[in-house]
Motif scaffolding. Structure first.
Motif, PDB file in Angstrom:
ATOM      1  N   LEU A   1     -12.495  -0.215  10.534  1.00  0.00           N
ATOM      2  CA  LEU A   1     -11.705  -0.674  11.972  1.00  0.00           C
ATOM      3  C   LEU A   1     -10.962  -1.750  11.766  1.00  0.00           C
ATOM      4  O   LEU A   1      -9.700  -2.036  12.328  1.00  0.00           O
ATOM      5  N   MET A   2     -11.524  -2.799  10.900  1.00  0.00           N
ATOM      6  CA  MET A   2     -10.680  -4.005  10.756  1.00  0.00           C
ATOM      7  C   MET A   2      -9.664  -3.697  10.092  1.00  0.00           C
ATOM      8  O   MET A   2      -8.461  -4.505   9.997  1.00  0.00           O
ATOM      9  N   GLY A   3      -9.422  -2.899   9.116  1.00  0.00           N
ATOM     10  CA  GLY A   3      -8.619  -2.581   8.322  1.00  0.00           C
ATOM     11  C   GLY A   3      -7.380  -1.837   9.173  1.00  0.00           C
ATOM     12  O   GLY A   3      -6.195  -2.053   8.879  1.00  0.00           O
ATOM     13  N   GLU A   4      -7.696  -1.135   9.977  1.00  0.00           N
ATOM     14  CA  GLU A   4      -6.706  -0.518  11.141  1.00  0.00           C
ATOM     15  C   GLU A   4      -5.845  -1.578  11.731  1.00  0.00           C
ATOM     16  O   GLU A   4      -4.911  -1.363  12.044  1.00  0.00           O
ATOM     17  N   VAL A   5      -6.618  -2.800  12.106  1.00  0.00           N
ATOM     18  CA  VAL A   5      -5.714  -3.863  12.721  1.00  0.00           C
ATOM     19  C   VAL A   5      -5.043  -4.865  11.966  1.00  0.00           C
ATOM     20  O   VAL A   5      -4.700  -5.838  12.251  1.00  0.00           O
ATOM     21  N   GLY A   6      -5.053  -4.367  10.716  1.00  0.00           N
ATOM     22  CA  GLY A   6      -4.457  -5.362   9.660  1.00  0.00           C
ATOM     23  C   GLY A   6      -5.381  -6.956   9.027  1.00  0.00           C
ATOM     24  O   GLY A   6      -4.532  -7.791   8.398  1.00  0.00           O
ATOM     25  N   PHE A   7      -6.535  -6.610   9.085  1.00  0.00           N
ATOM     26  CA  PHE A   7      -7.389  -7.776   8.694  1.00  0.00           C
ATOM     27  C   PHE A   7      -7.463  -7.625   7.068  1.00  0.00           C
ATOM     28  O   PHE A   7      -7.776  -8.576   6.610  1.00  0.00           O
ATOM     29  N   LEU A   8      -7.590  -6.655   6.559  1.00  0.00           N
ATOM     30  CA  LEU A   8      -7.554  -6.215   5.282  1.00  0.00           C
ATOM     31  C   LEU A   8      -6.321  -6.325   4.667  1.00  0.00           C
ATOM     32  O   LEU A   8      -5.409  -5.928   4.926  1.00  0.00           O
ATOM     33  N   THR A   9      -6.377  -6.862   3.122  1.00  0.00           N
ATOM     34  CA  THR A   9      -4.923  -7.091   2.514  1.00  0.00           C
ATOM     35  C   THR A   9      -4.735  -5.551   1.926  1.00  0.00           C
ATOM     36  O   THR A   9      -5.844  -4.633   1.880  1.00  0.00           O
ATOM     37  N   PRO A  10      -3.842  -5.114   1.529  1.00  0.00           N
ATOM     38  CA  PRO A  10      -3.273  -4.050   0.841  1.00  0.00           C
ATOM     39  C   PRO A  10      -4.531  -3.354  -0.276  1.00  0.00           C
ATOM     40  O   PRO A  10      -4.879  -2.429  -0.242  1.00  0.00           O
ATOM     41  N   LEU A  11      -4.717  -4.593  -1.297  1.00  0.00           N
ATOM     42  CA  LEU A  11      -5.772  -4.331  -2.340  1.00  0.00           C
ATOM     43  C   LEU A  11      -7.245  -4.036  -1.564  1.00  0.00           C
ATOM     44  O   LEU A  11      -7.729  -3.168  -2.281  1.00  0.00           O
ATOM     45  N   GLU A  12      -7.506  -4.860  -0.561  1.00  0.00           N
ATOM     46  CA  GLU A  12      -8.849  -4.482  -0.165  1.00  0.00           C
ATOM     47  C   GLU A  12      -8.958  -3.240   0.476  1.00  0.00           C
ATOM     48  O   GLU A  12     -10.007  -2.593   0.542  1.00  0.00           O
ATOM     49  N   LEU A  13      -7.728  -2.764   1.075  1.00  0.00           N
ATOM     50  CA  LEU A  13      -7.751  -1.331   1.710  1.00  0.00           C
ATOM     51  C   LEU A  13      -7.853  -0.195   0.646  1.00  0.00           C
ATOM     52  O   LEU A  13      -8.515   0.664   0.943  1.00  0.00           O
ATOM     53  N   TYR A  14      -7.201  -0.485  -0.341  1.00  0.00           N
ATOM     54  CA  TYR A  14      -7.096   0.353  -1.758  1.00  0.00           C
ATOM     55  C   TYR A  14      -8.776   0.154  -2.168  1.00  0.00           C
ATOM     56  O   TYR A  14      -9.356   1.505  -2.372  1.00  0.00           O
ATOM     57  N   ALA A  15      -9.512  -0.956  -2.282  1.00  0.00           N
ATOM     58  CA  ALA A  15     -11.001  -0.680  -2.544  1.00  0.00           C
ATOM     59  C   ALA A  15     -11.689   0.148  -1.649  1.00  0.00           C
ATOM     60  O   ALA A  15     -12.741   0.505  -2.405  1.00  0.00           O
ATOM     61  N   GLU A  16     -11.501  -0.017  -0.434  1.00  0.00           N
ATOM     62  CA  GLU A  16     -12.351   0.852   0.521  1.00  0.00           C
ATOM     63  C   GLU A  16     -12.216   2.345   0.086  1.00  0.00           C
ATOM     64  O   GLU A  16     -13.283   2.876   0.358  1.00  0.00           O
ATOM     65  N   HIS A  17     -11.191   2.892  -0.502  1.00  0.00           N
ATOM     66  CA  HIS A  17     -11.456   4.136  -1.061  1.00  0.00           C
ATOM     67  C   HIS A  17     -12.295   4.397  -2.201  1.00  0.00           C
ATOM     68  O   HIS A  17     -13.069   5.364  -2.206  1.00  0.00           O
ATOM     69  N   GLN A  18     -12.345   3.445  -3.133  1.00  0.00           N
ATOM     70  CA  GLN A  18     -13.605   3.495  -3.852  1.00  0.00           C
ATOM     71  C   GLN A  18     -14.861   3.304  -3.145  1.00  0.00           C
ATOM     72  O   GLN A  18     -16.043   3.912  -3.590  1.00  0.00           O
ATOM     73  N   GLY A  19     -15.072   2.384  -2.329  1.00  0.00           N
ATOM     74  CA  GLY A  19     -16.325   2.393  -1.423  1.00  0.00           C
ATOM     75  C   GLY A  19     -16.541   3.600  -0.870  1.00  0.00           C
ATOM     76  O   GLY A  19     -17.826   4.080  -0.972  1.00  0.00           O
ATOM     77  N   ARG A  20     -15.626   4.347  -0.413  1.00  0.00           N
ATOM     78  CA  ARG A  20     -16.060   5.627   0.450  1.00  0.00           C
ATOM     79  C   ARG A  20     -16.390   6.813  -0.760  1.00  0.00           C
ATOM     80  O   ARG A  20     -17.308   7.391  -0.597  1.00  0.00           O
ATOM     81  N   ARG A  21     -15.932   6.594  -2.207  1.00  0.00           N
ATOM     82  CA  ARG A  21     -16.086   7.559  -2.969  1.00  0.00           C
ATOM     83  C   ARG A  21     -17.576   7.340  -3.418  1.00  0.00           C
ATOM     84  O   ARG A  21     -18.125   8.336  -3.621  1.00  0.00           O
ATOM     85  N   ARG A  22     -18.054   6.014  -3.564  1.00  0.00           N
ATOM     86  CA  ARG A  22     -19.307   5.682  -3.903  1.00  0.00           C
ATOM     87  C   ARG A  22     -20.271   6.182  -2.738  1.00  0.00           C
ATOM     88  O   ARG A  22     -21.390   6.647  -2.873  1.00  0.00           O
ATOM     89  N   MET A  23     -19.764   5.907  -1.491  1.00  0.00           N
ATOM     90  CA  MET A  23     -20.683   6.371  -0.280  1.00  0.00           C
ATOM     91  C   MET A  23     -20.932   7.897  -0.317  1.00  0.00           C
ATOM     92  O   MET A  23     -21.804   8.370   0.030  1.00  0.00           O
ATOM     93  N   SER A  24     -19.898   8.496  -0.721  1.00  0.00           N
ATOM     94  CA  SER A  24     -20.115  10.056  -0.827  1.00  0.00           C
ATOM     95  C   SER A  24     -20.803  10.654  -2.060  1.00  0.00           C
ATOM     96  O   SER A  24     -21.951  11.320  -1.871  1.00  0.00           O
ATOM     97  N   ALA A  25     -20.804   9.908  -3.041  1.00  0.00           N
ATOM     98  CA  ALA A  25     -21.834   9.993  -4.171  1.00  0.00           C
ATOM     99  C   ALA A  25     -23.188   9.861  -3.773  1.00  0.00           C
ATOM    100  O   ALA A  25     -24.127  10.858  -4.317  1.00  0.00           O
TER     101      ALA A  25
END
Length: 320
Positions: free
Chosen positions: A193-217
């Motif tokens: 949600l904080m990413g949706e409103v611009g609180f995260l940097t582009p690289l932090e948003l990118y890192a969230e995809h790795q976080g989701r990959r680990r969460m799925s694993a």
């Protein structure tokens, strides 16, 4: 069914990471994410950086009317000296849910200590591990502010006694796993949600995809391990080969999975069920929908399963 869904999410996350590494001038996703460690506070500004990011998170959430922010301040302090030798070997949390019936006026959040007397190499290692992204995503958004901390404040005021206490941290994880899809699902959802409103940097948003990959694993291992389809060694190997974990982290995660059946899958299931419910209520409420209204009502039920909250919110709409 959970494994199939988690495998799809892992594949989507991997594809995104591979496709967008070049956006950051990197040859691969590992190289792109490694750049996060280069962005960290100075030793003099280390402790202040936590509270500064906390204040910025609150200001952003309030300006976008995401949730009613409670009067429940956090104080980031160094981990007590008496605990430092034992903490690495215990379930010793940076943020522990405040007592439901004995809430302090200001809650202490225990951060990794640093001081100028440490060897320079050790200082640099600590600062790189507790970099700007780690402080923002983990110690502020997920745990100390709009994530667990705001959710806990609301849970303590829920009508349900179980909702008040289920997600309170105990000697070994939360008190009752029935609160997990709410507690952990909300904290992950809040970061998105904080990413949706611009609180995260582009690289932090990118890192969230790795976080989701680990969460799925973790959801995959959770199911397969307790179905007897993975041994402990196979679970650790899966984390290393498919989730990008170090051997030590992979082994530790597999052991934790073995101890707490259902404890890993609740992150993915809770997060995505919250997003589904938000879409459902946006459709049902129409012009009356707002993020703050949805989030306030959702959190008001306390730490009970998200599926039960969804049933209750939909029932209330039908009765109305």
């Amino acid at each position: 069914e959970i494994v199939r869904y988690a495998e799809e999410q892992m594949a989507d996350g991997q594809a995104y990471l591979d496709e967008h590494a070049a956006d950051f001038g990197a040859a691969n996703w590992q190289e792109a994410l490694a750049a996060l460690s280069d962005l960290h506070p100075t030793i003099d500004g280390y402790y202040d950086s936590y509270s500064n990011v906390w204040n910025a998170c609150r200001a952003t959430a309030e300006s976008h009317e995401l949730v009613t922010w409670p009067d429940f301040p956090i104080r980031y302090v160094p981990r007590p000296a008496w605990s430092r030798q034992a903490a690495p070997y215990l379930y010793f949390l940076f943020y522990r849910s405040p007592a439901a019936y004995n809430r302090p006026p200001v809650h202490n959040y225990l951060v990794t200590p640093i001081d100028a007397s440490m060897p320079a190499e050790e200082q640099e290692k600590l600062l790189r591990a507790n970099n700007d992204s780690s402080i923002k995503l983990n110690h502020v958004v997920h745990h100390g502010s709009i994530g667990h901390h705001v959710q806990n404040w609301n849970a303590f005021r829920a009508e349900s006694r179980i909702g008040q206490m289920a997600a309170v941290d105990c000697a070994s994880r939360i008190a009752m796993f029935c609160g997990g899809t709410m507690a952990e699902g909300w904290a992950v959802y809040a970061t998105e949600l904080m990413g949706e409103v611009g609180f995260l940097t582009p690289l932090e948003l990118y890192a969230e995809h790795q976080g989701r990959r680990r969460m799925s694993a973790r959801a995959i291992v959770d199911v397969r391990l307790h179905q007897g389809r993975f041994s402990l060694d196979q679970a650790a190997a899966f984390y290393e080969q498919r989730a990008g974990m170090s051997p030590g982290a992979a082994r530790g995660e597999a052991i934790k999975n073995s101890m707490f059946p259902g404890g890993a899958m609740m992150y993915l299931i809770g997060t995505d069920r919250i997003k589904e419910l938000r879409q459902e209520m946006e459709w049902r409420w129409g012009s009356q929908f707002s993020l703050r209204r949805f989030h306030d009502q959702f959190l008001s039920y306390g730490s009970i399963p998200v599926a039960l909250i969804a049933e209750e919110m939909e029932r209330e709409m039908t009765d109305a």
